[in-house]
Structures are given as structure tokens and as C-alpha cells.
Design a protein around this motif. Sequence first.
Motif, PDB file in Angstrom:
ATOM      1  N   TYR A 115     -61.008 -67.405  93.411  1.00  0.00           N
ATOM      2  CA  TYR A 115     -61.533 -66.874  94.661  1.00  0.00           C
ATOM      3  C   TYR A 115     -62.487 -65.740  94.338  1.00  0.00           C
ATOM      4  O   TYR A 115     -62.473 -65.191  93.245  1.00  0.00           O
ATOM      5  CB  TYR A 115     -60.406 -66.381  95.582  1.00  0.00           C
ATOM      6  N   ASP A 116     -63.294 -65.415  95.300  1.00  0.00           N
ATOM      7  CA  ASP A 116     -64.232 -64.299  95.187  1.00  0.00           C
ATOM      8  C   ASP A 116     -63.482 -63.036  95.617  1.00  0.00           C
ATOM      9  O   ASP A 116     -62.985 -62.979  96.743  1.00  0.00           O
ATOM     10  CB  ASP A 116     -65.434 -64.569  96.089  1.00  0.00           C
ATOM     11  N   THR A 117     -63.373 -62.039  94.740  1.00  0.00           N
ATOM     12  CA  THR A 117     -62.647 -60.822  95.114  1.00  0.00           C
ATOM     13  C   THR A 117     -63.260 -60.145  96.329  1.00  0.00           C
ATOM     14  O   THR A 117     -62.586 -59.409  97.037  1.00  0.00           O
ATOM     15  CB  THR A 117     -62.548 -59.818  93.942  1.00  0.00           C
ATOM     16  N   GLY A 118     -64.519 -60.426  96.613  1.00  0.00           N
ATOM     17  CA  GLY A 118     -65.163 -59.885  97.801  1.00  0.00           C
ATOM     18  C   GLY A 118     -64.544 -60.407  99.100  1.00  0.00           C
ATOM     19  O   GLY A 118     -64.704 -59.800 100.155  1.00  0.00           O
ATOM     20  N   SER A 119     -63.828 -61.528  99.021  1.00  0.00           N
ATOM     21  CA  SER A 119     -63.179 -62.068 100.220  1.00  0.00           C
ATOM     22  C   SER A 119     -61.842 -61.388 100.501  1.00  0.00           C
ATOM     23  O   SER A 119     -61.301 -61.538 101.603  1.00  0.00           O
ATOM     24  CB  SER A 119     -62.980 -63.581 100.090  1.00  0.00           C
ATOM     25  N   LEU A 120     -61.324 -60.618  99.566  1.00  0.00           N
ATOM     26  CA  LEU A 120     -60.036 -59.952  99.778  1.00  0.00           C
ATOM     27  C   LEU A 120     -60.077 -58.920 100.903  1.00  0.00           C
ATOM     28  O   LEU A 120     -59.152 -58.875 101.716  1.00  0.00           O
ATOM     29  CB  LEU A 120     -59.526 -59.347  98.479  1.00  0.00           C
ATOM     30  N   PRO A 121     -61.123 -58.089 101.002  1.00  0.00           N
ATOM     31  CA  PRO A 121     -61.179 -57.187 102.161  1.00  0.00           C
ATOM     32  C   PRO A 121     -61.203 -57.941 103.497  1.00  0.00           C
ATOM     33  O   PRO A 121     -60.612 -57.492 104.474  1.00  0.00           O
ATOM     34  CB  PRO A 121     -62.470 -56.392 101.945  1.00  0.00           C
ATOM     35  N   ARG A 122     -61.833 -59.118 103.522  1.00  0.00           N
ATOM     36  CA  ARG A 122     -61.823 -59.928 104.749  1.00  0.00           C
ATOM     37  C   ARG A 122     -60.416 -60.425 105.063  1.00  0.00           C
ATOM     38  O   ARG A 122     -60.025 -60.509 106.231  1.00  0.00           O
ATOM     39  CB  ARG A 122     -62.807 -61.093 104.633  1.00  0.00           C
ATOM     40  N   LEU A 123     -59.656 -60.735 104.019  1.00  0.00           N
ATOM     41  CA  LEU A 123     -58.259 -61.140 104.218  1.00  0.00           C
ATOM     42  C   LEU A 123     -57.452 -59.984 104.807  1.00  0.00           C
ATOM     43  O   LEU A 123     -56.664 -60.180 105.735  1.00  0.00           O
ATOM     44  CB  LEU A 123     -57.649 -61.609 102.899  1.00  0.00           C
ATOM     45  N   ILE A 124     -57.677 -58.782 104.317  1.00  0.00           N
ATOM     46  CA  ILE A 124     -56.964 -57.611 104.836  1.00  0.00           C
ATOM     47  C   ILE A 124     -57.383 -57.335 106.273  1.00  0.00           C
ATOM     48  O   ILE A 124     -56.546 -56.994 107.124  1.00  0.00           O
ATOM     49  CB  ILE A 124     -57.185 -56.389 103.925  1.00  0.00           C
ATOM     50  N   ASP A 125     -58.662 -57.508 106.588  1.00  0.00           N
ATOM     51  CA  ASP A 125     -59.122 -57.355 107.969  1.00  0.00           C
ATOM     52  C   ASP A 125     -58.440 -58.377 108.879  1.00  0.00           C
ATOM     53  O   ASP A 125     -58.052 -58.061 110.010  1.00  0.00           O
ATOM     54  CB  ASP A 125     -60.641 -57.517 108.068  1.00  0.00           C
ATOM     55  N   PHE A 126     -58.277 -59.596 108.390  1.00  0.00           N
ATOM     56  CA  PHE A 126     -57.576 -60.635 109.139  1.00  0.00           C
ATOM     57  C   PHE A 126     -56.144 -60.192 109.437  1.00  0.00           C
ATOM     58  O   PHE A 126     -55.676 -60.301 110.570  1.00  0.00           O
ATOM     59  CB  PHE A 126     -57.597 -61.949 108.343  1.00  0.00           C
ATOM     60  N   VAL A 127     -55.439 -59.685 108.426  1.00  0.00           N
ATOM     61  CA  VAL A 127     -54.061 -59.218 108.608  1.00  0.00           C
ATOM     62  C   VAL A 127     -54.020 -58.107 109.655  1.00  0.00           C
ATOM     63  O   VAL A 127     -53.178 -58.115 110.560  1.00  0.00           O
ATOM     64  CB  VAL A 127     -53.457 -58.743 107.267  1.00  0.00           C
TER      65      VAL A 127
END
Length: 137
Positions: A102-114
Motif C-alpha cells: 500500500y501507499d503510506t500516503g493513504s494511511l492518513p486517509r484511513l485515519i480520517d475515515f476512522v
Amino acid sequence: MMLILVVEDEGLVAMAIEWALKLAGHRVLGPTDNVDDAIRLCEAQRPDVALIDLNLGEGGDGRVIARHLKERYNAPVFLLTAQVAQARSEKQTVWGVMRKPYDTGSLPRLIDFVADVLGGSSAQPPPGVEIFRLPDR
């Protein structure tokens, strides 16, 4: 800003995750690469969400940490793994899985989703995330 437990046994990957989350304004608990340290960190400071590698090599099984967080804190947990079938066995424990690579840049988007879900908003997870369950509203 959320406090995020990061459990990853590959050092460079762990640093990239930590950097991406901190750059997005979050605090990181860890990173650590084993079950015992992860549980100790959680006991010292309860995470808002956890990102856990499923297979920690010599450090143990990430499912142990996920189960601890579910039982003790009911914290949102996402497994980070290429072994999606193994992750699916934890559907009752974790919110979902982010497939490697995965692209680590997508992790902040995952946290925003949570954060959106916890705040009562409807949201879509980022690409590469399979959702198993969300909290009852």
C-alpha cells in the motif's frame, strides 16, 4: 489529532508509516515490532486506533494485539497484510484490512475515515481497504 498504535516488524516500513501519520498531524504510539511491547504501550496510553501487521515474524502474531485491543478498549484496529484470507478470520475483532503493498500516503486517509465514522459521519474508506465491521451507531 489521533493517537495511533503502529505495530510493524519491517523497520523501514514502520518508519514510513510513522512519518506519514505524524506529517498528517497525528501522534504515534510506537512503532513497535512485537506483541509484548505493543500491549505494554497500550496499557501505558490507550490508542485511538491501531494499525497492526498481521505477521510479526519473531515478534509474534498481530491478531493477539488486535484481540487485546478489542476486548480491553474496543479500539478500532486495521490489519496491514498481504494475507487477506488470514485477516478475514478476524472479522469479529478488527474493523478491516489494508492490503499490502500500500501507499503510506493513504494511511492518513484511513485515519480520517476512522475519525469520520467515530464522529457519526458516513465515509468511504481509501482504496485498498476492506471493511469487515464498523461500530454500532
